[in-house]
Write a protein that holds these residues in place. Sequence first.
Motif, PDB file in Angstrom:
ATOM      1  N   VAL A  74       0.811  -1.222   0.000  1.00  0.00           N
ATOM      2  CA  VAL A  74       0.000   0.000   0.000  1.00  0.00           C
ATOM      3  C   VAL A  74       0.846   1.275   0.000  1.00  0.00           C
ATOM      4  N   ILE A  75       2.126   1.110  -0.279  1.00  0.00           N
ATOM      5  CA  ILE A  75       3.006   2.276  -0.266  1.00  0.00           C
ATOM      6  C   ILE A  75       2.650   3.263  -1.379  1.00  0.00           C
ATOM      7  N   ASP A  76       1.981   2.779  -2.432  1.00  0.00           N
ATOM      8  CA  ASP A  76       1.558   3.697  -3.488  1.00  0.00           C
ATOM      9  C   ASP A  76       0.560   4.718  -2.951  1.00  0.00           C
ATOM     10  N   GLY A  77      -0.249   4.319  -1.955  1.00  0.00           N
ATOM     11  CA  GLY A  77      -1.166   5.267  -1.310  1.00  0.00           C
ATOM     12  C   GLY A  77      -0.399   6.352  -0.574  1.00  0.00           C
ATOM     13  N   ASP A  78       0.724   5.979   0.057  1.00  0.00           N
ATOM     14  CA  ASP A  78       1.581   6.968   0.715  1.00  0.00           C
ATOM     15  C   ASP A  78       2.134   7.947  -0.320  1.00  0.00           C
ATOM     16  N   GLN A  79       2.600   7.404  -1.439  1.00  0.00           N
ATOM     17  CA  GLN A  79       3.171   8.250  -2.489  1.00  0.00           C
ATOM     18  C   GLN A  79       2.143   9.257  -2.993  1.00  0.00           C
ATOM     19  N   LEU A  80       0.925   8.803  -3.237  1.00  0.00           N
ATOM     20  CA  LEU A  80      -0.134   9.687  -3.708  1.00  0.00           C
ATOM     21  C   LEU A  80      -0.458  10.766  -2.671  1.00  0.00           C
ATOM     22  N   ALA A  81      -0.515  10.377  -1.393  1.00  0.00           N
ATOM     23  CA  ALA A  81      -0.810  11.337  -0.331  1.00  0.00           C
ATOM     24  C   ALA A  81       0.318  12.367  -0.185  1.00  0.00           C
ATOM     25  N   ILE A  82       1.557  11.923  -0.347  1.00  0.00           N
ATOM     26  CA  ILE A  82       2.694  12.852  -0.288  1.00  0.00           C
ATOM     27  C   ILE A  82       2.603  13.852  -1.439  1.00  0.00           C
ATOM     28  N   GLU A  83       2.331  13.340  -2.636  1.00  0.00           N
ATOM     29  CA  GLU A  83       2.210  14.226  -3.802  1.00  0.00           C
ATOM     30  C   GLU A  83       1.078  15.233  -3.601  1.00  0.00           C
ATOM     31  N   SER A  84      -0.035  14.788  -3.050  1.00  0.00           N
ATOM     32  CA  SER A  84      -1.173  15.670  -2.804  1.00  0.00           C
ATOM     33  C   SER A  84      -0.806  16.762  -1.801  1.00  0.00           C
ATOM     34  N   ALA A  85      -0.136  16.381  -0.712  1.00  0.00           N
ATOM     35  CA  ALA A  85       0.270  17.360   0.303  1.00  0.00           C
ATOM     36  C   ALA A  85       1.261  18.366  -0.280  1.00  0.00           C
ATOM     37  N   LEU A  86       2.202  17.871  -1.076  1.00  0.00           N
ATOM     38  CA  LEU A  86       3.185  18.774  -1.673  1.00  0.00           C
ATOM     39  C   LEU A  86       2.539  19.735  -2.675  1.00  0.00           C
TER      40      LEU A  86
END
Length: 154
Positions: A74-86
Motif C-alpha cells: 500500500v506504499i503507493d497510497g503513501d506516495q499519492l498522499a505525499i504528492e497531494s500534500a506537496l
Amino acid sequence: MKVGATSTSLPAVKSAFEANYACMGIWCGVVGELFDDDMGVFYADIPFCSDSVFSEPNRLAGYLPDTNVLDHSVIDGDQLAIESALSTGDFGVAKSIYEDGGYSKSYAQVTVSPALSKGLPKGTPITGISKGSRAVFGTALESASAGASSIKIQ
C-alpha cells in the motif's frame, strides 16, 4: 461475468474477489468492510466476509515471505498522499507521511482493561470484535510487558 457484461451481481463479484485472497496473501480481516465516508457508517447491506479459520496465508502470489509484507503493498497510497500534500504546499503533512506512513505502517493502538496479566510477544495473533460487531484480526506490532494498558496491533 466478463468485461462488457450488461449486468453484474454484487454477491458474485464479491465472491470472486474473496476467492483470490489467499493467493494474494491476505484474508478477510485485512480487507475489512466497505465504508460509506459520506455517511460515516459501514454499508449494512453488504455482508462482511469471514474466513472459517484465521490463519495467515502461506504464500503471497506464489512467494513465501519471511515477514509481513502487506504494508509494502500500500506504499503507493503513501506516495499519492505525499504528492497531494506537496501540491498544496503542506510540507509538514508530506514529511509526516514520509516518516510515519499514511496507508503503510498502519496500526491500531488499543487500550486494554484490565491491564495485561502477562507479557505479549511481538507478532502474537490477536482477534477481537469491531465496534460494528465484526471479527477483526491482527498481530502485536511490538512486545508489551505484563501490566501494560495499551498495545499496538497491526
